[in-house]
Design an enzyme around this catalytic site. Structure first.
Site, mmCIF file in Angstrom:
data_model
loop_
_atom_site.group_PDB
_atom_site.id
_atom_site.type_symbol
_atom_site.label_atom_id
_atom_site.label_comp_id
_atom_site.label_asym_id
_atom_site.label_seq_id
_atom_site.Cartn_x
_atom_site.Cartn_y
_atom_site.Cartn_z
ATOM 1 N N GLY A 158 0.820 -1.253 -0.175
ATOM 2 C CA GLY A 158 0.126 -0.097 0.148
ATOM 3 C C GLY A 158 0.934 1.335 -0.062
ATOM 4 O O GLY A 158 1.806 1.288 -0.523
ATOM 5 N N SER A 159 0.356 2.337 0.619
ATOM 6 C CA SER A 159 1.230 3.610 0.724
ATOM 7 C C SER A 159 2.436 3.641 1.326
ATOM 8 O O SER A 159 3.337 4.520 0.929
ATOM 9 C CB SER A 159 0.175 4.635 1.071
ATOM 10 O OG SER A 159 -1.102 4.685 0.661
ATOM 11 N N THR A 160 2.903 2.796 2.016
ATOM 12 C CA THR A 160 4.250 2.646 2.588
ATOM 13 C C THR A 160 5.127 2.493 1.425
ATOM 14 O O THR A 160 6.103 2.968 1.524
ATOM 15 C CB THR A 160 4.317 1.645 3.449
ATOM 16 O OG1 THR A 160 4.345 0.345 3.013
ATOM 17 C CG2 THR A 160 3.412 1.587 4.711
ATOM 18 N N LYS A 162 5.224 4.184 -1.140
ATOM 19 C CA LYS A 162 5.278 5.802 -1.758
ATOM 20 C C LYS A 162 6.647 6.259 -1.318
ATOM 21 O O LYS A 162 7.063 6.971 -2.032
ATOM 22 C CB LYS A 162 4.079 6.406 -1.381
ATOM 23 C CG LYS A 162 2.890 6.050 -1.987
ATOM 24 C CD LYS A 162 1.361 6.752 -1.285
ATOM 25 C CE LYS A 162 0.194 6.422 -1.942
ATOM 26 N NZ LYS A 162 -0.832 7.272 -1.314
#
Length: 500
Positions: free
Chosen positions: A215-217, A219
């Site tokens: 997920g957003s980790t 990014k």
């Protein structure tokens, strides 16, 4: 008559030579095959005729051996078995060995040549020495904080010392007691059957053997790629990104859960976790650049061992642009172990220098003499130092003014990144909650710890609330324990930097 006697003597001598040659053939060429024959019980009996060496945490054994009074004289015991099972694994007379019990089996069982008094001693005598001990890098208080933080929920925690790559905690829950598998008999068989049939999979080491969409980790990896490739030259400048963003070559729109993402800067996109900005930047960096960046952090490495084998974290090397956009925000086929995401946080915290993680500090003989010292993990550059400095600032903003406020520790510099990954058919499953972070004590020139937490099936109404609400408090507790250990070491060393 004498001639017949001579012939008989020569024939007997020939038979004796043939017997000696056959004995030598068996001992030199067939010994290993005979030792490994399942019908040969001698090697099994010999294996368990002495206590096994111990695995140590914080200088204290978390394993032991007890006499059985049976043909297999000694079997394994475990202190706080469920707490340390993801580190030790099990050593079973029935089902073999796993994890450290497997990777360091020669040391623990006494057959490693390093333990012998002279070179090739074991080969000549075909014997074994008293079992050696394996001293781990795990800190007991950090392991305990991670275990208690998960509270039995399905999930995992990995914590590293960014300066050395030493693994400070490796937790997977729900867990199990490996001592239930140590011996033989119906009770062991029943325990094995129940553990394998459990829907919670307690014997799965989620910290190193299970991969999840990050997920957003992820990014943070995309941001590093954009800065290193000079796709972004000013992290605070607005980007030309609409919200929602139409995935390249499709009519599919990618929305943002956060507000204010239209034309947001890279720094703001990390702080509030904008899908659109990061997806677009991944496409602009391009497939080759994104693959290179991901692999610098450790993705696509099937050979990582700590020394137990670690599952390969994946970033596809062949994708269309729309798939690349989704991969750049930690979705599509992108997957990672918690240890891998701890490595991402560690590289940022350590100025771009990624230390290869390791679980064993040293190996000692039964008398305590060190026979092998691991030292700091091998070093490689995951990003440029200037990129790491910018990402440190962005991750600190996440904690101080963004989605990761639940990880804040008063008076301590903490950087973090929340994330939630959808899964299941049509994303119908409850999301995985992620949080990666690092912490540096006041006045310290180096980070004390980098952490990755994943909690499976964490309820959430929007993407990053789950990571910030479910996983960040666990990471905070782990960081606090690591900071206390780090402070104790520095006090004991007169305030200087302490190697591990």
């Amino acid at each position: 008559m004498i001639r017949h006697i001579r012939r008989a003597a020569a024939f007997c001598l020939l038979l004796l030579v043939a017997l000696l040659v056959n004995a030598a053939r068996v001992q030199l060429f067939e010994a290993d095959a005979l030792d490994g024959n399942p019908a040969n019980r001698r090697s099994t009996i010999a294996r368990y005729d002495q206590p096994r060496g111990d695995i140590l945490v914080g200088g204290r054994p978390v394993t032991g051996s007890k006499e059985t009074g049976e043909q297999l004289s000694f079997e394994r015991t475990y202190l706080h078995g469920p707490l340390y099972a993801p580190v030790t694994g099990y050593a079973s007379q029935t089902y073999g060995t796993t994890l450290l019990e497997n990777a360091e089996d020669e040391v623990l069982s006494g057959t490693d040549p390093l333990l012998a008094p002279l070179p090739f001693w074991n080969e000549f005598t075909r014997g074994r020495q008293p079992g050696g001990d394996v001293v781990t890098t795990v800190e007991a208080s950090v392991q305990q904080a991670a275990y208690e933080g998960l509270g039995g929920r399905r999930g995992a925690v990995a914590a590293l010392d960014p300066s050395t790559g030493a693994i400070l905690a490796l937790v997977s829950t729900p867990s199990y007691d490996p001592e239930r598998l140590s011996g033989t008999g119906a009770a062991v068989t029943d325990a094995w059957t129940r553990l394998n049939a459990s829907t919670t999979m307690p014997m799965l080491n989620r910290a190193i053997r299970q991969t999840y969409p990050p997920g957003s980790t992820f990014k943070i990896v995309t941001a590093a790629a954009a800065l290193d490739a000079r796709t972004v030259t000013d992290a605070d400048a607005p980007t030309d990104t609409p919200s929602p963003y139409v995935l390249p070559g499709t009519r599919t729109t990618l929305p943002d859960e956060a507000k204010g993402c239209a034309e947001a800067s890279l720094a703001d996109a990390v702080r509030v976790s904008c899908n659109t900005v990061m997806a677009r930047l991944g496409v602009e960096v391009g497939l080759e650049g994104m693959v290179e960046a991901a692999e610098k952090f450790g993705f696509n490495d099937a050979g990582l061992r700590i020394p137990s084998g670690v599952a390969r974290s994946n970033f596809d090397t062949d994708m269309s642009d729309d798939q690349l956009a989704l991969s750049s925000i930690g979705q599509f086929n992108t997957t990672a172990t918690p240890l891998q995401m701890a490595m991402v946080a560690s590289a940022v915290a350590n100025g771009g220098d990624l230390r290869r993680p390791h679980l064993v500090d040293r190996v000692t003989a039964a008398d305590g003499d060190t026979v092998r010292q691991e030292g700091a993990g091998a070093s490689s550059w995951a990003m440029s130092p200037s990129t790491a400095v910018q990402l440190q600032r962005m991750m600190v903003e996440v904690v101080e003014n963004g989605t990761g406020s639940n990880a804040a520790i008063e008076g301590v510099t903490v950087g973090g990144k929340t994330g939630t990954a959808q899964h299941g058919v049509d994303n119908s499953g409850l999301p995985y909650a992620w949080f990666i972070s690092w912490a540096r004590a006041p006045g310290s020139g180096r980070p004390a710890v980098a952490v990755a937490v994943v909690v499976e099936d964490a309820s959430a109404d929007r993407a990053d609330i789950s990571g910030g609400g479910s996983a960040a408090p666990i990471a905070r507790a782990v960081m606090e324990a690591a900071l206390e250990e780090d402070a104790d070491r520095r006090d004991g060393d007169g305030g200087g930097a302490v190697g591990r």
